[in-house]
Structure formats: C-alpha cells, structure tokens
Design a protein around this motif. Structure first.
Motif, PDB file in Angstrom:
ATOM      1  N   ALA A   1      21.932   4.164  -1.546  1.00 13.90           N
ATOM      2  CA  ALA A   1      20.717   3.548  -1.133  1.00 13.90           C
ATOM      3  C   ALA A   1      19.728   4.516  -0.328  1.00 13.90           C
ATOM      4  N   ILE A   2      20.175   5.544   0.275  1.00 19.64           N
ATOM      5  CA  ILE A   2      19.220   6.430   0.970  1.00 19.64           C
ATOM      6  C   ILE A   2      18.526   7.476   0.062  1.00 19.64           C
ATOM      7  N   ALA A   3      19.592   7.893  -1.081  1.00 22.14           N
ATOM      8  CA  ALA A   3      18.922   8.735  -2.126  1.00 22.14           C
ATOM      9  C   ALA A   3      17.872   7.925  -2.891  1.00 22.14           C
ATOM     10  N   ALA A   4      18.282   6.915  -3.114  1.00 19.17           N
ATOM     11  CA  ALA A   4      17.300   6.337  -4.321  1.00 19.17           C
ATOM     12  C   ALA A   4      15.810   5.953  -3.609  1.00 19.17           C
ATOM     13  N   ALA A   5      15.796   6.190  -2.152  1.00 17.20           N
ATOM     14  CA  ALA A   5      14.490   5.941  -1.548  1.00 17.20           C
ATOM     15  C   ALA A   5      14.014   7.277  -1.079  1.00 17.20           C
ATOM     16  N   ALA A   6      14.668   8.273  -1.313  1.00 15.36           N
ATOM     17  CA  ALA A   6      14.149   9.657  -1.206  1.00 15.36           C
ATOM     18  C   ALA A   6      12.987  10.137  -2.215  1.00 15.36           C
ATOM     19  N   PRO A   7      12.314  11.107  -1.573  1.00 19.82           N
ATOM     20  CA  PRO A   7      11.167  11.691  -2.335  1.00 19.82           C
ATOM     21  C   PRO A   7      11.744  12.231  -3.644  1.00 19.82           C
ATOM     22  N   GLY A   8      11.134  11.778  -4.797  1.00 18.05           N
ATOM     23  CA  GLY A   8      11.620  12.506  -6.040  1.00 18.05           C
ATOM     24  C   GLY A   8      12.578  11.739  -6.789  1.00 18.05           C
ATOM     25  N   ALA A   9      13.206  10.689  -5.899  1.00 21.15           N
ATOM     26  CA  ALA A   9      13.733   9.597  -6.783  1.00 21.15           C
ATOM     27  C   ALA A   9      13.262   8.717  -7.524  1.00 21.15           C
ATOM     28  N   PRO A  10      13.542   8.179  -8.798  1.00 20.31           N
ATOM     29  CA  PRO A  10      12.778   7.289  -9.563  1.00 20.31           C
ATOM     30  C   PRO A  10      12.374   5.827  -9.064  1.00 20.31           C
ATOM     31  N   ALA A  11      11.431   5.286  -9.339  1.00 18.34           N
ATOM     32  CA  ALA A  11      10.993   3.943  -8.803  1.00 18.34           C
ATOM     33  C   ALA A  11      12.110   3.164  -9.380  1.00 18.34           C
ATOM     34  N   PRO A  12      12.761   2.020  -8.857  1.00 19.17           N
ATOM     35  CA  PRO A  12      13.617   1.222  -9.313  1.00 19.17           C
ATOM     36  C   PRO A  12      12.987   0.612 -10.606  1.00 19.17           C
ATOM     37  N   ALA A  13      13.618   0.055 -11.586  1.00 17.80           N
ATOM     38  CA  ALA A  13      12.954  -0.905 -12.510  1.00 17.80           C
ATOM     39  C   ALA A  13      13.030  -2.160 -12.092  1.00 17.80           C
ATOM     40  N   PRO A  14      12.277  -3.086 -12.791  1.00 16.90           N
ATOM     41  CA  PRO A  14      12.072  -4.463 -12.053  1.00 16.90           C
ATOM     42  C   PRO A  14      13.601  -5.151 -12.531  1.00 16.90           C
ATOM     43  N   TYR A  15      13.589  -6.449 -11.539  1.00 18.65           N
ATOM     44  CA  TYR A  15      14.659  -7.235 -11.713  1.00 18.65           C
ATOM     45  C   TYR A  15      14.262  -8.064 -12.990  1.00 18.65           C
ATOM     46  N   PRO A  16      15.537  -8.140 -13.891  1.00 17.65           N
ATOM     47  CA  PRO A  16      16.772  -7.764 -13.676  1.00 17.65           C
ATOM     48  C   PRO A  16      17.248  -6.549 -14.640  1.00 17.65           C
ATOM     49  N   VAL A  17      16.067  -5.701 -14.686  1.00 19.65           N
ATOM     50  CA  VAL A  17      16.376  -4.542 -15.665  1.00 19.65           C
ATOM     51  C   VAL A  17      17.238  -3.690 -14.726  1.00 19.65           C
ATOM     52  N   GLN A  18      16.807  -3.455 -13.414  1.00 18.51           N
ATOM     53  CA  GLN A  18      17.415  -2.383 -12.726  1.00 18.51           C
ATOM     54  C   GLN A  18      19.245  -3.092 -12.228  1.00 18.51           C
ATOM     55  N   ARG A  19      19.058  -4.271 -12.392  1.00 18.18           N
ATOM     56  CA  ARG A  19      20.594  -4.686 -12.042  1.00 18.18           C
ATOM     57  C   ARG A  19      21.541  -4.280 -13.215  1.00 18.18           C
ATOM     58  N   GLY A  20      21.030  -4.646 -14.439  1.00 19.77           N
ATOM     59  CA  GLY A  20      21.518  -4.102 -15.581  1.00 19.77           C
ATOM     60  C   GLY A  20      21.992  -2.420 -15.600  1.00 19.77           C
ATOM     61  N   LEU A  21      20.851  -1.737 -15.045  1.00 21.38           N
ATOM     62  CA  LEU A  21      21.367  -0.469 -15.265  1.00 21.38           C
ATOM     63  C   LEU A  21      22.212   0.021 -14.026  1.00 21.38           C
ATOM     64  N   THR A  22      22.381  -0.511 -13.020  1.00 22.93           N
ATOM     65  CA  THR A  22      23.223  -0.150 -12.124  1.00 22.93           C
ATOM     66  C   THR A  22      24.513  -0.755 -11.931  1.00 22.93           C
ATOM     67  N   ALA A  23      24.788  -1.652 -13.174  1.00 23.01           N
ATOM     68  CA  ALA A  23      26.068  -2.442 -13.439  1.00 23.01           C
ATOM     69  C   ALA A  23      27.305  -1.432 -13.291  1.00 23.01           C
ATOM     70  N   THR A  24      27.128  -0.214 -14.318  1.00 17.62           N
ATOM     71  CA  THR A  24      28.257   0.713 -14.466  1.00 17.62           C
ATOM     72  C   THR A  24      28.613   1.436 -13.197  1.00 17.62           C
TER      73      THR A  24
END
Length: 356
Positions: free
Chosen positions: A287-310
């Motif tokens: 969660a911290i790394a995902a908010a750090a500079p350089g991390a990609p912005a999350p995709a919208p719901y529910p796309v991001q949920r699908g991407l993080t499922a694995t």
C-alpha cells in the motif's frame, strides 16, 4: 430514561434488537457464523453481498436463518458507471504488480461486477429485515419494491448532502460513515472519496441535525467509549466492522488478525491500490509503495480489483501480510480476539455504564 437511552431503545424496538449494535456488512469478511453470533447477542448481523451471485446470497440467508430468527441486513454497492479503460495505463499497473506477486494475466483487467439487477432480485427473495446501500442510492422503483415487501432500507452516507439525499429517496435510516472506517469509503461519487473526508464525530451531529430519520454511526467505533460517544452525539445505534474482525467467527487470515492488534491509527492508509475504489487498509509495504512517487496510478474499479487478484490470492495462500488486502479502521487496535457474542454484550454493557 435519558433522551440518549430512549432514542436507542426506540430504534431497538422498531428493528427487533436488544442491543443498538449492527455488524458492518464487510464483503468477504462476513461469514454467517459471525452474523449469527452478533445476532444471538441481540445485535444485527450483516452480509456484504458485493461479490455474491444470487444463489450465494440465498445460501447466506438460509444459513443465517437455520441458526437464528434474529434480524440481519444485506448490503449492496450501487454500481459506478462503466470504467474508462486505458490499455497503456493498465500495462504499467500490471508491470508494477508483477514485482509484488506472480505475473498478472493479460485478461485480469477484464473483471466485471456481478449482475446488479439479479442481486437486487435476490435481496428481495431473501427478505432480510434490512437492506442497506453504499456508494449511492437505490433507484425509486427498487425502493418501492423494498417498502412493499416490508424491508427497511439503511443508506450509507459520508456527507450531509448524501444523508439528505438518502432521506429524500425514502431511506428508513442513514448510516453516517466517518473517514476512520476500514474498508471502502461509501462516497456517492468515487472521484471525491479523498476530498470529502470527515471524521465521524464531526459528521455525525451534522447529519443528525440535517435529517429526521434515525442515524447509525460507523467508522472508528470499536469499544464502549466510542459507542457511548456516538449515542451522545445523536446516533440511534452504531455499526461496527473492524472491531469484530479479530473474533474467531470472522475467520480472517491470522496474519491480518494479528496485525490489527498492533495497528495504531496512523498505521492505516486510504488507498485505491487494491480495488480502484478508495478504502482504508493497514499501511502495508504494498500500500505504501503503490502511493510512492513513480508508482502508476491505480486503474478504476473494478479493473484494479481484477489486476490485483493474483497478488491478493498469492498473499492469502502464503500468509504474506505485506501484499494482503488487509482492510482496517483507525481504531483497529481496540478490536478484541474474543467470541463475537461475548464482545457485543460487553461493548453494550460498557457503553451503558458511561451513559447518563
């Protein structure tokens, strides 16, 4: 009897409760056993049905009724508009997530929500005492069907404007959700989740003053002090989520349950990194790394949920808290690892000692 006590007593009488305590409907963390325990103690059980197919909703309600005739609520998200897809952005997110778990399948971003209309029909068929909403309001036609069936509607609101809209739409009660709450924020407009953060004890009296229907307080309530404070500020009842997650009936991963016990308020974070919708989780490495500079912005719901499922599945299988979807409210450290029925009773007994 004081005004505070008479208000909560009237709420309990109306909704067949012995305690003005509702279990929060947490999708994926509300097994029937937890709701049964809370209900048998005199509170209201809950089912977060977001991810459930109609048959699963029916099975949950049947399992509940096989053990208790006490009331419970079933909750659904009001659907967002279809997400705007961006293949290049999704590729960046997929690459980033590949550093935190197994490779992300190319089709992962194609995740779609359950059939909302079919879920709504399943709610009516299940006939819970209460149907609740989050992320918006039910359509007038469905509200009419609820009322015709004698089912109460509790609408979650995160602002005074949302609370007024809920009352105007026919809600029987408003659930005032403070920004301290664990899991997803219930903002009607997804994009405004970070911009409209109000703490519960500022939001609650403002909502109480703005509407005539009963108000249920939720967000950061996990002990008797929080319950007494919420009722003093005008709530008729409270709804508790994270405070019940360490109970054995919740059945969450031990690593998650243990981390809650040590989670100070500042060790939680509001993030879109798991689902694309803003929610409060433990401040894990991911969660911290995902908010750090350089991390990609999350995709919208529910796309991001699908991407993080694995990644989320792998984290559960390996017990890796740092990659786990570990929702947590800001009062997580107050949660107790005791049977849920005992906890519900103890919370209300403690609150009564504090009330006039």
């Amino acid at each position: 009897m004081s005004e505070i006590r008479s208000r909560s007593a009237a709420f309990c009488q109306r909704f067949r409760l012995d305690l003005p305590i509702l279990l929060a409907p947490m999708a994926g963390a509300c097994p029937p056993a937890l709701s049964i325990a809370v209900a048998q103690a005199g509170g209201a059980g809950a089912c977060g049905a977001l991810l459930m197919q109609p048959a699963e909703i029916a099975a949950w309600a049947d399992a509940m009724r096989a053990q208790t005739d006490r009331p419970f609520q079933i909750n659904l998200w009001i659907p967002d508009p279809p997400p705007k897809r961006d293949a290049a952005q999704e590729a960046h997110v997929r690459e980033f997530l590949g550093k935190w778990g197994p490779p992300v399948p190319l089709t992962a971003a194609d995740a779609v929500p359950q059939d909302f209309a079919a879920q709504c029909d399943a709610l009516l068929a299940a006939r819970p005492a209460i149907v609740s909403s989050i992320m918006g309001l039910y359509a007038p036609a469905f509200v009419e069907r609820l009322k015709a069936a004698g089912i109460a509607w509790f609408a979650t609101a995160t602002t005074v404007a949302e609370a007024r809209a809920a009352e105007s739409a026919g809600a029987d009660a408003v659930i005032a959700q403070g920004m301290e709450a664990g899991g997803h924020r219930g903002c009607f407009e997804a994009a405004r989740a970070e911009a409209t953060q109000s703490g519960l004890f500022s939001l609650l009296p403002a909502v109480v003053d703005a509407v005539r229907v009963p108000v249920i307080a939720t967000g950061g309530i996990a002990d008797a002090r929080g319950i007494a404070a919420a009722l003093t500020l005008g709530a008729s009842a409270v709804q508790i989520g994270t405070g019940f997650l360490r109970c054995p009936e919740a059945g969450i991963h031990p690593a998650w349950a243990q981390a809650l016990a040590a989670a100070l308020p500042e060790k939680t974070v509001l993030t879109r990194a798991f689902s694309g919708r803003a929610g409060r989780s433990l401040a894990t490495d991911y969660a911290i790394a995902a908010a750090a500079p350089g991390a990609p912005a999350p995709a919208p719901y529910p796309v991001q949920r699908g991407l993080t499922a694995t990644m989320r599945k792998h984290a559960q299988e390996t017990g890796d808290l740092q990659r786990m979807q570990a929702w947590a409210g800001q009062s997580a450290a107050l949660a107790r690892a005791v049977p849920a029925a005992d906890l519900a009773r103890a919370l209300w007994e403690g609150a009564q000692r504090l009330l006039p």
